[in-house]
Design a protein around this motif. Structure first.
Motif, PDB file in Angstrom:
ATOM      1  N   UNK A  36       0.794  -1.171   0.030  1.00  0.00           N
ATOM      2  CA  UNK A  36       0.031   0.198   0.041  1.00  0.00           C
ATOM      3  C   UNK A  36       0.861   1.237  -0.147  1.00  0.00           C
ATOM      4  N   UNK A  37       1.697   1.334   0.763  1.00  0.00           N
ATOM      5  CA  UNK A  37       2.762   2.299   0.702  1.00  0.00           C
ATOM      6  C   UNK A  37       3.543   2.713  -0.337  1.00  0.00           C
ATOM      7  N   UNK A  38       3.952   1.565  -1.145  1.00  0.00           N
ATOM      8  CA  UNK A  38       4.445   1.682  -2.563  1.00  0.00           C
ATOM      9  C   UNK A  38       3.617   2.385  -3.708  1.00  0.00           C
ATOM     10  N   UNK A  39       2.313   1.741  -3.447  1.00  0.00           N
ATOM     11  CA  UNK A  39       1.287   2.293  -4.225  1.00  0.00           C
ATOM     12  C   UNK A  39       1.034   3.665  -4.263  1.00  0.00           C
ATOM     13  N   UNK A  40       1.000   4.095  -2.879  1.00  0.00           N
ATOM     14  CA  UNK A  40       0.678   5.321  -2.617  1.00  0.00           C
ATOM     15  C   UNK A  40       2.023   6.332  -3.243  1.00  0.00           C
ATOM     16  N   UNK A  41       3.054   5.813  -2.934  1.00  0.00           N
ATOM     17  CA  UNK A  41       4.287   6.739  -3.654  1.00  0.00           C
ATOM     18  C   UNK A  41       4.137   6.732  -4.747  1.00  0.00           C
ATOM     19  N   UNK A  42       3.825   5.859  -5.471  1.00  0.00           N
ATOM     20  CA  UNK A  42       3.706   5.684  -6.964  1.00  0.00           C
ATOM     21  C   UNK A  42       2.479   6.831  -7.677  1.00  0.00           C
ATOM     22  N   UNK A  43       1.487   6.909  -6.875  1.00  0.00           N
ATOM     23  CA  UNK A  43       0.286   7.791  -7.221  1.00  0.00           C
ATOM     24  C   UNK A  43       0.926   9.222  -7.280  1.00  0.00           C
ATOM     25  N   UNK A  44       1.696   9.390  -5.963  1.00  0.00           N
ATOM     26  CA  UNK A  44       2.158  10.857  -5.611  1.00  0.00           C
ATOM     27  C   UNK A  44       3.130  11.142  -6.660  1.00  0.00           C
ATOM     28  N   UNK A  45       4.309  10.054  -7.206  1.00  0.00           N
ATOM     29  CA  UNK A  45       5.019  10.304  -8.241  1.00  0.00           C
ATOM     30  C   UNK A  45       4.488  10.716  -9.519  1.00  0.00           C
ATOM     31  N   UNK A  46       3.265  10.271  -9.813  1.00  0.00           N
ATOM     32  CA  UNK A  46       2.492  10.659 -10.976  1.00  0.00           C
ATOM     33  C   UNK A  46       1.484  11.771 -10.892  1.00  0.00           C
ATOM     34  N   UNK A  47       1.529  12.488  -9.665  1.00  0.00           N
ATOM     35  CA  UNK A  47       0.633  13.623  -9.367  1.00  0.00           C
ATOM     36  C   UNK A  47      -0.820  13.199  -9.414  1.00  0.00           C
ATOM     37  N   UNK A  48      -0.995  11.841  -8.884  1.00  0.00           N
ATOM     38  CA  UNK A  48      -2.453  11.505  -8.937  1.00  0.00           C
ATOM     39  C   UNK A  48      -2.824  11.213  -7.409  1.00  0.00           C
ATOM     40  N   UNK A  49      -4.243  11.301  -7.127  1.00  0.00           N
ATOM     41  CA  UNK A  49      -4.937  10.679  -5.849  1.00  0.00           C
ATOM     42  C   UNK A  49      -5.973   9.699  -6.273  1.00  0.00           C
ATOM     43  N   UNK A  50      -6.098   8.787  -5.535  1.00  0.00           N
ATOM     44  CA  UNK A  50      -7.364   7.871  -5.855  1.00  0.00           C
ATOM     45  C   UNK A  50      -8.271   8.051  -4.711  1.00  0.00           C
ATOM     46  N   UNK A  51      -9.357   8.168  -5.290  1.00  0.00           N
ATOM     47  CA  UNK A  51     -10.743   8.524  -4.629  1.00  0.00           C
ATOM     48  C   UNK A  51     -11.887   7.422  -4.739  1.00  0.00           C
ATOM     49  N   UNK A  52     -13.033   7.643  -4.419  1.00  0.00           N
ATOM     50  CA  UNK A  52     -13.879   6.679  -4.324  1.00  0.00           C
ATOM     51  C   UNK A  52     -14.436   6.641  -6.075  1.00  0.00           C
ATOM     52  N   UNK A  53     -14.335   7.879  -6.461  1.00  0.00           N
ATOM     53  CA  UNK A  53     -14.953   7.908  -7.820  1.00  0.00           C
ATOM     54  C   UNK A  53     -13.946   7.774  -8.890  1.00  0.00           C
ATOM     55  N   UNK A  54     -12.641   7.709  -8.306  1.00  0.00           N
ATOM     56  CA  UNK A  54     -11.675   7.440  -9.547  1.00  0.00           C
ATOM     57  C   UNK A  54     -10.592   8.289  -9.411  1.00  0.00           C
ATOM     58  N   UNK A  55      -9.351   8.509 -10.246  1.00  0.00           N
ATOM     59  CA  UNK A  55      -8.158   9.296  -9.879  1.00  0.00           C
ATOM     60  C   UNK A  55      -8.545  10.746  -9.942  1.00  0.00           C
ATOM     61  N   UNK A  56      -7.868  11.459  -9.246  1.00  0.00           N
ATOM     62  CA  UNK A  56      -7.744  13.001  -9.342  1.00  0.00           C
ATOM     63  C   UNK A  56      -6.551  13.175  -9.804  1.00  0.00           C
ATOM     64  N   UNK A  57      -6.325  14.079 -10.820  1.00  0.00           N
ATOM     65  CA  UNK A  57      -4.904  14.909 -11.096  1.00  0.00           C
ATOM     66  C   UNK A  57      -4.692  16.000 -10.408  1.00  0.00           C
ATOM     67  N   UNK A  58      -3.367  16.052  -9.744  1.00  0.00           N
ATOM     68  CA  UNK A  58      -2.954  17.329  -9.345  1.00  0.00           C
ATOM     69  C   UNK A  58      -2.200  18.077 -10.184  1.00  0.00           C
ATOM     70  N   UNK A  59      -1.759  19.418  -9.874  1.00  0.00           N
ATOM     71  CA  UNK A  59      -1.029  20.500 -10.723  1.00  0.00           C
ATOM     72  C   UNK A  59       0.106  19.660 -11.359  1.00  0.00           C
ATOM     73  N   UNK A  60       0.965  18.911 -10.541  1.00  0.00           N
ATOM     74  CA  UNK A  60       2.381  18.242 -10.600  1.00  0.00           C
ATOM     75  C   UNK A  60       1.903  17.404 -11.669  1.00  0.00           C
ATOM     76  N   UNK A  61       0.931  16.533 -11.376  1.00  0.00           N
ATOM     77  CA  UNK A  61       0.498  15.514 -12.818  1.00  0.00           C
ATOM     78  C   UNK A  61       0.150  16.076 -13.907  1.00  0.00           C
TER      79      UNK A  61
END
Length: 81
Positions: free
Chosen positions: A3-28
């Protein structure tokens, strides 16, 4: 992938995962646009069309999001999940 590695990968790509899907941050978005410019420079028609849109066009965010989600998914698959 833990789970920690998955979260780190999400952050590297500028993404967050929410109930409805992915959210893209400015960095992403910025990373997605760098990838889009590289694709455009190689003659990718979709990238050419997307980058021709006004910077405020929501389709550019959707395109950047798709690029980043694909990059994240590729990383997850390569990691053995």
């Amino acid at each position: 992938m833990a789970t920690d590695e998955r979260q780190e990968a999400l952050e590297r790509h500028g993404l967050a995962e929410e109930q409805d899907g992915f959210v893209l941050y400015l960095r992403g978005y910025q990373a997605g646009m760098r990838t889009a410019r590289a694709l455009r420079d190689r003659g990718n028609e979709e990238a050419i069309q997307m980058l021709a849109l006004d910077a405020s066009d929501p389709l550019r965010w959707e395109y950047a999001s798709a690029i980043q989600i694909e990059a994240f998914s590729t990383e997850i698959h390569r990691s053995g999940i």
